[in-house]
Design an enzyme around this catalytic site. Structure first.
Site: not given
Length: 264
Positions: A140, A153
């Site tokens: 990401s 995350y």
């Protein structure tokens, strides 16, 4: 037709980016192994693909990472070998660090990091034996930049960069490629499924995610990077890509800008 007849295993294949990858790859007549927890959704993806007879479904749960060595053996047996493993499965977060139960932190790390690493390690001896293979991992932009509401995350995605950069260096002589793909905002259900502080799904779409790049466009750019065996590619809008460069060259400026982001 670079992917013609290659055997490619995709995790997180039941929706979003994984589904888009499967549909695009099937058009190039490769053999696919599709995995996620949701068998029914995987069957729908299979039927949406060209040449469904060339597709095997192997359900798995990345959180149950100690079981993945058996899943790897099953995947290798399906077509006799694996050429590319696309680690695409994972889960996101939408909660302040101060309000996130430690069990939620652990679950995110178990799925995103340990699950991915466990599956990779299970396939690694196969790649070493045949002196060829490619690991592709969806990380990401948040794997490069930590932002509010995504502490765990971001940590799991940063960890993947560290692991796979090391793995690449260790296995260069074995002709094993490692490609890290860093999407920004992609219009999938990732924000709906993201965990809040008590571990429940958020259940709603973020505005930025809803306005993000289509999964089909993202998959097209990913496949280009995989074909060219790129080491790391950011697949995102201009602002997100700019953030990565500002982080590298002007980290204090980025810290100032990140603090201005909404945390509600």
């Amino acid at each position: 037709m670079y992917f013609f007849n290659k055997i490619i295993w995709i995790t997180g294949a039941s929706s979003g980016i994984g589904k888009a990858l499967a549909i695009k790859l099937s058009k190039q007549q490769c053999k696919l192994i599709l995995s996620s927890r949701n068998t029914a959704s995987l069957e729908l993806v299979k039927q949406s693909c060209d040449y469904p007879e060339h597709i095997k479904i192997i359900p798995l749960d990345l959180e149950n990472y100690t079981s993945l060595i058996l899943k790897a053996a099953e995947a290798i047996k399906a077509f006799g070998k694996i050429d590319i493993l696309i680690n695409n499965g994972g889960i996101s977060q939408r909660s302040l660090a101060a309000e996130t139960n430690i069990h939620v932190d652990k679950r995110i790390m178990d799925i995103n990091y340990l699950g991915t690493v466990s599956l990779t390690k299970a396939i690694l001896p196969h790649f070493i034996e045949k002196q060829e293979g490619q690991f592709v991992t969806t990380t990401s932009i948040v794997g490069k930049i930590g932002t509010p509401l995504r502490s765990s995350y971001a940590a799991s995605k940063h960890a993947l960069h560290g692991f796979f950069d090391s793995l690449r260096a260790e296995n260069h002589q074995n002709n094993i490629a490692v490609t890290l793909l860093c999407p920004g905002f992609i219009n999938t259900n990732i924000s709906k499924n993201a965990l809040i502080g008590n571990g429940a799904p958020q259940g709603k779409m973020d505005v930025a995610t809803g306005n993000g790049m289509s999964p089909e466009r993202c998959a097209k750019l990913m496949l280009k990077a995989i074909k060219n065996k790129k080491e790391e590619v950011c697949i995102a809008g201009a602002k997100e890509k700019l953030g990565v460069y500002v982080k590298r060259f002007f980290p204090r400026l980025l810290s100032f800008l990140i603090r201005k982001l909404s945390v509600t």
